[in-house]
Design a protein around this motif. Structure first.
Motif, mmCIF file in Angstrom:
data_model
loop_
_atom_site.group_PDB
_atom_site.id
_atom_site.type_symbol
_atom_site.label_atom_id
_atom_site.label_comp_id
_atom_site.label_asym_id
_atom_site.label_seq_id
_atom_site.Cartn_x
_atom_site.Cartn_y
_atom_site.Cartn_z
ATOM 1 N N THR A 509 22.054 22.156 -17.052
ATOM 2 C CA THR A 509 23.375 22.563 -17.519
ATOM 3 C C THR A 509 23.236 23.778 -18.421
ATOM 4 O OG1 THR A 509 25.366 21.878 -18.727
ATOM 5 C CG2 THR A 509 23.286 20.854 -19.393
ATOM 6 N N GLU A 719 33.614 26.450 -14.322
ATOM 7 C CA GLU A 719 34.990 25.942 -14.325
ATOM 8 C C GLU A 719 36.040 27.022 -14.184
ATOM 9 O OE1 GLU A 719 34.583 26.644 -18.794
ATOM 10 O OE2 GLU A 719 33.661 27.195 -16.895
ATOM 11 N N ASP A 734 36.861 19.053 -12.570
ATOM 12 C CA ASP A 734 36.277 17.817 -12.052
ATOM 13 C C ASP A 734 36.077 17.875 -10.535
ATOM 14 O OD1 ASP A 734 38.875 17.442 -11.150
ATOM 15 O OD2 ASP A 734 39.317 15.782 -12.508
ATOM 16 N N VAL A 736 34.297 19.957 -9.232
ATOM 17 C CA VAL A 736 32.909 20.344 -9.013
ATOM 18 C C VAL A 736 32.089 19.158 -8.496
ATOM 19 C CG1 VAL A 736 31.910 19.810 -11.298
ATOM 20 C CG2 VAL A 736 31.044 21.761 -9.989
ATOM 21 N N LEU A 737 32.588 17.932 -8.733
ATOM 22 C CA LEU A 737 31.901 16.755 -8.202
ATOM 23 C C LEU A 737 31.902 16.776 -6.674
ATOM 24 C CD1 LEU A 737 33.224 14.028 -10.664
ATOM 25 C CD2 LEU A 737 30.939 15.063 -10.612
ATOM 26 N N ILE A 754 25.650 21.854 -14.138
ATOM 27 C CA ILE A 754 26.924 21.738 -14.871
ATOM 28 C C ILE A 754 27.044 23.000 -15.714
ATOM 29 C CG2 ILE A 754 28.315 20.337 -16.424
ATOM 30 C CD1 ILE A 754 26.620 17.928 -15.693
ATOM 31 N N TYR A 756 29.499 25.859 -17.457
ATOM 32 C CA TYR A 756 30.850 26.033 -17.981
ATOM 33 C C TYR A 756 30.828 26.998 -19.164
ATOM 34 C CZ TYR A 756 29.227 22.415 -21.289
ATOM 35 O OH TYR A 756 28.533 21.696 -22.221
ATOM 36 N N THR A 772 34.101 13.533 -17.565
ATOM 37 C CA THR A 772 34.082 12.923 -16.224
ATOM 38 C C THR A 772 32.847 13.381 -15.452
ATOM 39 O OG1 THR A 772 36.493 12.791 -16.144
ATOM 40 C CG2 THR A 772 35.325 12.731 -14.039
ATOM 41 N N ILE A 773 32.552 14.678 -15.536
ATOM 42 C CA ILE A 773 31.428 15.241 -14.785
ATOM 43 C C ILE A 773 30.107 14.702 -15.315
ATOM 44 C CG2 ILE A 773 30.204 17.382 -14.259
ATOM 45 C CD1 ILE A 773 33.056 18.743 -14.477
ATOM 46 N N ASP A 776 29.666 10.946 -14.543
ATOM 47 C CA ASP A 776 29.413 10.691 -13.130
ATOM 48 C C ASP A 776 28.003 11.098 -12.735
ATOM 49 O OD1 ASP A 776 29.423 11.691 -10.152
ATOM 50 O OD2 ASP A 776 31.137 10.342 -10.290
ATOM 51 N N VAL A 777 27.589 12.285 -13.131
ATOM 52 C CA VAL A 777 26.296 12.821 -12.707
ATOM 53 C C VAL A 777 25.146 11.989 -13.255
ATOM 54 C CG1 VAL A 777 24.742 14.766 -13.061
ATOM 55 C CG2 VAL A 777 27.074 15.185 -12.290
#
Length: 947
Positions: A509, A719, A734, A736-737, A754, A756, A772-773, A776-777
């Motif tokens: 990231t 983003e 989101d 991007v998922l 990730i 941004y 969220t990202i 989830d990741v």
């Protein structure tokens, strides 16, 4: 002779197949591979003689599984990437400097000592002082003595002089290693002073200017081979044989090398002039592609079809790309020893079609494979068609007719099947030697829009990259991976992979500095700046590696808001001090259009070379009294961050390209000169609504041919793209998922990135999207690493050497890249592999884990022995070695590091000397170790004993 070595404390039994030899006061080992008994003996002795004794500048590994492979290259364009597959390379020191050891750490470089003009005119002492000593001082520890003698000529007089030279060299430099060319009688007498004898031209001999090859008489060859056998039998001295074929005749090189192996010598078959990566016991797989396209005036290379669409499939297949402009200077030296082929992309006018056609047809006649997308770029008459194995369609295309498909390969219509338009018709068909991929018929006019030929293949408009017009999107009309594989006849090989390590998808990231001076816009945050919000919500909550950047012109005293510097700088210092954070620069003034930087001056260009540029558009942040200068942007801001913001022990490691991220060569060179890496750009934005491989960018782009002119692309876009240039919806990131998923299955094209900006911390919706990202990741099978580690993997990927010895693969990958992908059937044979720690099936193939920066293995249908191996691990494996009863290695990672061991049920495992509790079933064990998102990595010693 013992088959194990004495350590003074205990007996350490060597791996199976190891033989130890006493040389002086040292014990040296080598491995004997399964090759012919004669060559095995020669190769084993060569390994002992060359690698035991004195240290050298870039000594090969002393425990390499294969015996040494020797190459010769005498020109100034030294292809280090390819030659590093060899253990020893003899070069002409008058043409090249000794390569740096880190470029080829397993290769020893010998200097060819050209004595042709010195024979009999200089004393042995003068040879040493005037020629040998300078080479020794430059770092050479091995020499090839070459007085220009040919096989079969009388050498008695020169033998006497050469013997004196050899004695003088050894008196002054007793540990130097000597090879001797074409003096077999002297080699017989002075074998103890030599490490190898070299014979030149057993089958073909260069004549005249060097391009003509004469066959060596059978009687002479038989006589020389008898001398060779006598020399080998009586002295054990290895004999290396150099031979020759035409530059592009790879089949001749293969056959001649095979014959030389049968003759009992160590082969190297090159071309006259010694400017070819030849074939010995190993054949190096060329990993470069020349992509030739038409680049518009002022058009950034990043925006061309070649980079935007065609490069990614080539990268996935394992090929690094060199770019050339059809309307510019076309390159020379495109030979099949280092280029796997040429890819052509023509989507606009070619200025001089005659020059272009002459150049391309010459490459095809030389045997270079070619794949054409869009247009050929020149008219195809009967003679040209014959050269291209095509037929000219008689008559003219019937205007106004609607062509119909009469034959179509399954690779056509991959993402879209455009309607045929007679205006696109090129009146050609493949002849009987080719294969039509798309045949169209308009009345009686039958033509091919795509086909495979003996020289390669073509996919013409609109059946390559097809524009959807008003939607502003592109689609592939042909399956590009399959087409490129078949057109370029690309071999099945293990592919170096930057998306994965130890079977786990890589995650990194990084954050661009934009918006650092912005305050939060939601309840409870209006008094905080974005950096403070992200510090609390992201940087300290998700304890994984991160790299953060700032824009000096946005936060520093010399920038737009000097009064804010006392507030913003402490925020930056605080976040840069976090152990899981590495530091980057996002430049001084954040230029938006990097392609407008003058390549010569580093200033902003005057005028409008590209008519699409808006003359009044903002070029960068509006900083008072500042005139743009690339040195101030890069080196100046790096110095500012290091001096004002970086904590002790940390410094700027990367520059994140701003704006359109189309970095010119001068900016890339300045970053390299400043000692930092670079990343950004690439536009990987594939989603369900933009579902095309054209929306997956390559790993990076070579803006020039020098190593410091390569730009590494962000793995996934940021983003700003997912929120319509930050116009909203601000929760859009989101999505991007979707990109992460679509670049993972069915084919893993990309690592997770990730990526941004700081302004994502200013809004409730964008901040929620980040949570969220991340949430989830981190539930996925990932291996978090620092951004700099990903960048280094991409840079190493470019120069990985892959070679084949029969059915055995040899890979040398550099310090940072440790994963290979095998897309065929089978698994690596762990019982005979070297430095293979394990493997795991995954998207697109089998992921093979390297235990070091070089490995060798064969592929077998299934394991024949139960050998424990690492199936997957969310950490780094270092110092890997197999033992008689298992394996041991160092293991560490940043975030919840664990490893899964297969075929290890019943084995005892210890971590740092303590018995480890492992969970698992059906032959698999899972172990966890402690980790910390900080450098240096905390490594744990893992031992697996399966007695």
């Amino acid at each position: 002779m013992k088959l194990w070595r004495e350590t003074g404390k205990r007996e350490v039994r060597p791996p199976e197949g190891t033989y130890f030899f006493k040389v002086g006061s040292h014990l040296c080992s080598t491995f004997r591979h399964a090759i012919s008994p004669v060559v095995a003996g020669v190769a084993t002795m060569l390994a002992v003689l060359l690698f035991c004794g004195s240290a050298q500048a870039a000594a090969p590994s002393a425990n390499a599984q294969n015996p040494p492979n020797v190459a010769f290259y005498y020109q100034d364009d030294l292809p280090i990437d390819e030659l590093q597959a060899f253990d020893i390379v003899v070069v002409d020191p008058t043409q090249v400097a000794l390569p740096k050891a880190d470029l080829a750490p397993h290769t020893a470089w010998f200097a060819r000592l050209d004595l042709h003009a010195q024979a009999g005119t200089k004393s042995a002492g003068e040879i040493v002082s005037q020629l040998v000593t300078p080479l020794w001082n430059k770092g050479y520890r091995g020499l090839l003595l070459d007085d220009g003698s040919t096989l079969g000529e009388a050498t008695a007089k020169s033998d006497q002089w050469l013997q004196q030279v050899m004695q003088a060299i050894h008196t002054e430099y007793p540990q130097i290693r000597l090879m001797l060319r074409n003096h077999l009688e002297l080699a017989q007498v002075r074998a103890q002073d030599l490490y190898a004898s070299v014979v030149d031209s057993l089958y073909y001999q260069p004549r005249g200017s060097g391009s003509f090859l004469a066959m060596v008489p059978d009687s002479l060859r038989a006589s020389v081979l008898q001398q060779v056998k006598t020399l080998q039998a009586s002295t054990g001295l290895p004999v290396v044989a150099i031979d020759y074929c035409a530059v592009n005749d790879k089949q001749c090189r293969r056959q001649t090398a095979s014959q030389l192996i049968s003759d009992g010598v160590i082969p190297f078959v090159t071309a006259p002039g010694m400017a070819t990566v030849g074939i010995g016991r190993i054949e190096v797989m060329p990993r470069k592609i020349l992509l030739v396209q038409v680049v518009g005036a002022g058009q950034p290379l990043d925006e061309t079809v070649g980079v935007h669409s065609i490069a990614m499939p080539l990268n996935y297949l394992g090929y690094d790309i060199q770019y050339a402009n059809i309307n510019g200077r076309l390159p020379s030296g495109i030979t099949n020893d280092r280029y796997a082929g040429i890819v052509v992309s023509v989507d606009r006018a070619v200025r001089n079609s005659g020059v272009w056609s002459q150049w391309l047809l010459a490459r095809i006649r030389e045997g270079t494979r070619v794949a054409v997308f869009g247009q050929f770029g020149f008219p195809i008459d009967t003679q040209t068609a014959r050269t291209l194995s095509l037929e000219v369609v008689p008559g003219t295309a019937p205007v106004g007719s609607a062509p119909q498909v009469v034959g179509k390969s399954s690779m056509m219509g991959f993402e879209v099947m455009p309607n045929a338009d007679i205006r696109d018709a090129v009146g050609i068909r493949v002849d009987s030697s080719g294969k039509s991929l798309l045949r169209l018929k308009a009345n009686q006019y039958i033509y091919d829009a795509a086909g495979l030929t003996p020289w390669g293949g073509f996919s013409l408009n609109p059946y390559s990259v097809f524009s959807l017009g008003a939607l502003g999107q592109d689609r592939w009309a042909i399956q590009p991976i399959q087409f490129l594989q078949q057109a370029l006849a690309l071999p099945m090989m293990p592919v170096p992979d930057v998306t994965t390590e130890n079977g786990r998808r890589l995650l990194f990231t990084h954050v661009d500095g934009d918006g650092f001076a912005s305050r939060g816009e939601f309840s409870g945050s209006t008094g905080k700046y974005s950096g403070e919000i992200l510090y609390d919500q992201i940087f300290t909550r998700y304890k994984i590696p991160m790299q953060l950047s700032v824009i000096e012109g946005e936060m520093g005293a010399a920038g737009m808001y000097p009064k804010l510097a006392p507030i913003l700088e402490p925020i930056a210092r605080k976040m840069f001090a976090l152990p899981n954070v590495e530091i980057a620069s996002h430049t001084f003034s954040h230029p938006f259009n990097l392609e407008q930087i003058d390549e010569q001056t580093g200033k902003r260009m005057a005028g409008k070379p590209n008519p699409e540029w808006g003359g009044d558009d903002a070029f960068s942040l509006d900083i008072p009294h500042y005139e743009f200068d690339v040195n101030r942007e890069i080196k100046g801001t790096i110095d500012y961050i290091n001096q004002r913001l970086a904590p002790p022990g940390k410094s700027v490691l990367s520059v994140f390209w701003p704006g359109d991220a189309a970095a010119p060569k001068i900016a890339l060179r300045r970053a390299a000169q400043a000692g930092v890496l670079n990343i950004n750009g690439g536009d990987t934005v594939i989603t369900k609504s933009k579902n095309s491989w054209t929306n997956i960018a390559p790993y990076g782009v070579a803006k020039g041919n020098e190593p410091d002119e390569y730009q590494v692309y962000a793995s996934i876009m940021n983003e700003n793209v997912y929120t319509d240039d930050w116009q909203g919806p601000f929760y859009g990131f989101d999505r991007v998922l979707e990109t992460f998923e679509m670049t993972n299955k069915p084919i893993r094209f990309k690592a997770i990135d990730i990526y941004y900006h700081f302004y994502s911390g200013t809004k409730t919706a964008s901040l929620k999207a980040l949570h969220t990202i991340f949430d989830d990741v981190l539930k996925q099978a990932v291996f978090p690493i620092f951004t700099t580690e990903y960048i280094k993997k991409v840079l190493d990927w470019r120069s990985v050497a892959i070679a084949r010895e029969g059915n055995r693969w040899i890979v040398r990958s550099g310090q940072n890249l440790r994963e290979l992908r095998w897309s065929g059937a089978g698994v690596p044979d762990l019982s005979s592999a070297s430095n293979v720690s394990g493997y795991l099936p995954g998207p697109g193939g089998l992921y093979i884990h390297m235990g070091g920066d070089q490995a060798s293995f064969t592929i077998v249908p299934a394991q024949t022995k139960s050998v424990p191996y690492i199936a997957e691990a969310s950490g780094f494996v270092r110092q890997f070695e197999r033992t008689d009863k298992g394996m041991q290695f160092e293991f560490g990672g940043y975030y919840k590091p664990f490893m899964k061991l297969n075929d290890a049920l019943g084995c005892k495992v210890s971590i740092d000397g303590k018995s480890a509790v492992a969970t698992g079933k059906t032959g698999a064990l899972q172990l966890n170790v402690s980790g910390n998102a900080a450098k240096p990595v905390a490594y744990h010693l893992v031992k697996v004993n399966c007695e």
